[in-house]
Design a protein around this motif. Structure first.
Motif, PDB file in Angstrom:
ATOM      1  N   HIS A 268      -2.569   9.883   1.481  1.00 47.06           N
ATOM      2  CA  HIS A 268      -1.386   9.882   2.357  1.00 47.06           C
ATOM      3  C   HIS A 268      -1.774   9.864   3.837  1.00 47.06           C
ATOM      4  CE1 HIS A 268       2.772  10.416   3.410  1.00 47.06           C
ATOM      5  NE2 HIS A 268       2.522  11.528   4.067  1.00 47.06           N
ATOM      6  N   GLU A 269      -2.804  10.587   4.192  1.00 51.10           N
ATOM      7  CA  GLU A 269      -3.243  10.596   5.596  1.00 51.10           C
ATOM      8  C   GLU A 269      -3.647   9.189   6.036  1.00 51.10           C
ATOM      9  OE1 GLU A 269      -2.973  12.983   7.923  1.00 51.10           O
ATOM     10  OE2 GLU A 269      -1.921  14.095   6.360  1.00 51.10           O
ATOM     11  N   ARG A 270      -4.269   8.441   5.153  1.00 50.68           N
ATOM     12  CA  ARG A 270      -4.652   7.057   5.477  1.00 50.68           C
ATOM     13  C   ARG A 270      -3.417   6.178   5.623  1.00 50.68           C
ATOM     14  NH1 ARG A 270      -7.103   3.616   8.327  1.00 50.68           N
ATOM     15  NH2 ARG A 270      -7.678   1.681   7.301  1.00 50.68           N
ATOM     16  N   LEU A 271      -2.408   6.371   4.773  1.00 53.73           N
ATOM     17  CA  LEU A 271      -1.174   5.590   4.901  1.00 53.73           C
ATOM     18  C   LEU A 271      -0.516   5.861   6.256  1.00 53.73           C
ATOM     19  CD1 LEU A 271       0.787   3.605   3.535  1.00 53.73           C
ATOM     20  CD2 LEU A 271       2.048   5.607   2.704  1.00 53.73           C
ATOM     21  N   LYS A 272      -0.549   7.108   6.693  1.00 54.62           N
ATOM     22  CA  LYS A 272       0.012   7.432   8.013  1.00 54.62           C
ATOM     23  C   LYS A 272      -0.769   6.720   9.115  1.00 54.62           C
ATOM     24  CE  LYS A 272       0.227  12.004   7.389  1.00 54.62           C
ATOM     25  NZ  LYS A 272       0.542  13.427   7.639  1.00 54.62           N
ATOM     26  N   GLU A 273      -2.082   6.659   8.996  1.00 53.21           N
ATOM     27  CA  GLU A 273      -2.889   5.930   9.982  1.00 53.21           C
ATOM     28  C   GLU A 273      -2.534   4.439   9.972  1.00 53.21           C
ATOM     29  OE1 GLU A 273      -6.907   6.707   8.812  1.00 53.21           O
ATOM     30  OE2 GLU A 273      -6.817   8.815   9.415  1.00 53.21           O
ATOM     31  N   LEU A 274      -2.422   3.861   8.797  1.00 53.61           N
ATOM     32  CA  LEU A 274      -2.105   2.429   8.677  1.00 53.61           C
ATOM     33  C   LEU A 274      -0.717   2.106   9.222  1.00 53.61           C
ATOM     34  CD1 LEU A 274      -3.499   1.747   5.088  1.00 53.61           C
ATOM     35  CD2 LEU A 274      -4.467   0.931   7.262  1.00 53.61           C
TER      36      LEU A 274
ATOM     37  N   THR B 142       0.854  -1.187   0.000  1.00 55.85           N
ATOM     38  CA  THR B 142       0.000   0.000   0.000  1.00 55.85           C
ATOM     39  C   THR B 142       0.888   1.236   0.000  1.00 55.85           C
ATOM     40  OG1 THR B 142      -1.651  -1.207   1.302  1.00 55.85           O
ATOM     41  CG2 THR B 142      -1.860   1.195   1.236  1.00 55.85           C
TER      42      THR B 142
ATOM     43  N   VAL C 190      -3.841   4.700  -1.448  1.00 54.91           N
ATOM     44  CA  VAL C 190      -4.748   5.338  -0.502  1.00 54.91           C
ATOM     45  C   VAL C 190      -4.268   6.774  -0.291  1.00 54.91           C
ATOM     46  CG1 VAL C 190      -5.282   3.150   0.670  1.00 54.91           C
ATOM     47  CG2 VAL C 190      -3.424   4.587   1.525  1.00 54.91           C
TER      48      VAL C 190
ATOM     49  N   ALA D 245       0.802   5.822  -0.860  1.00 56.28           N
ATOM     50  CA  ALA D 245      -0.040   7.016  -0.965  1.00 56.28           C
ATOM     51  C   ALA D 245      -0.294   7.340  -2.436  1.00 56.28           C
ATOM     52  CB  ALA D 245       0.639   8.200  -0.288  1.00 56.28           C
TER      53      ALA D 245
END
Length: 129
Positions: free
Chosen positions: A96-102, A68, A94, A70
């Motif tokens: 970038h903010e979602r990648l940071k969450e993951l 996965t 996904v 960004a």
């Protein structure tokens, strides 16, 4: 002493502890590092080691069943996008903010010295059989 492969003792040891489904974030020098996951920081100077060098070394040692990144990488860093899409034909993109969450759920984070934006990928470990 090891003859080949990853020689960094901290990284080699962390890789040996990974199992099926574990996440490994390979990231650039600017990616925020969340609390929780084990971190092996390889950054030495801006650009050293590069994202591509570290990813190549990790892929030689890991079984990866998914990746996965960004979606912003396509516009902001076409070279990294081409590398990732070449390595992972079914790359999940996904925000970038979602990648940071993951990344908070990763078992291991490997920080490179990469100084180009969005050179980050979350690998999902597979099994060799």
């Amino acid at each position: 002493m090891k003859r080949a492969g990853i020689l960094n003792r901290h990284l080699a040891g962390a890789l040996a502890e990974l199992g099926h489904g574990d996440g490994v974030l390979v990231c650039d020098a600017g990616m925020p590092i969340p609390d929780g996951p084990r971190v092996v920081d390889l950054a030495f100077r801006a650009g050293v080691p590069s994202f591509a060098e570290v990813l190549d070394g990790l892929l030689a040692e890991l079984v990866v069943e998914g990746a996965t990144a960004a979606k912003e990488v396509r516009d902001a860093n076409p070279a990294a996008a081409a590398l990732l899409e070449g390595e992972f034909p079914e790359l999940e993109l996904v925000p970038h903010e979602r990648l940071k969450e993951l990344s908070a759920g990763a078992r291991l984070i490997v920080r490179t010295g990469e100084a180009r934006p969005y050179a980050n990928v979350l690998l999902r470990c597979g099994v060799f059989f």
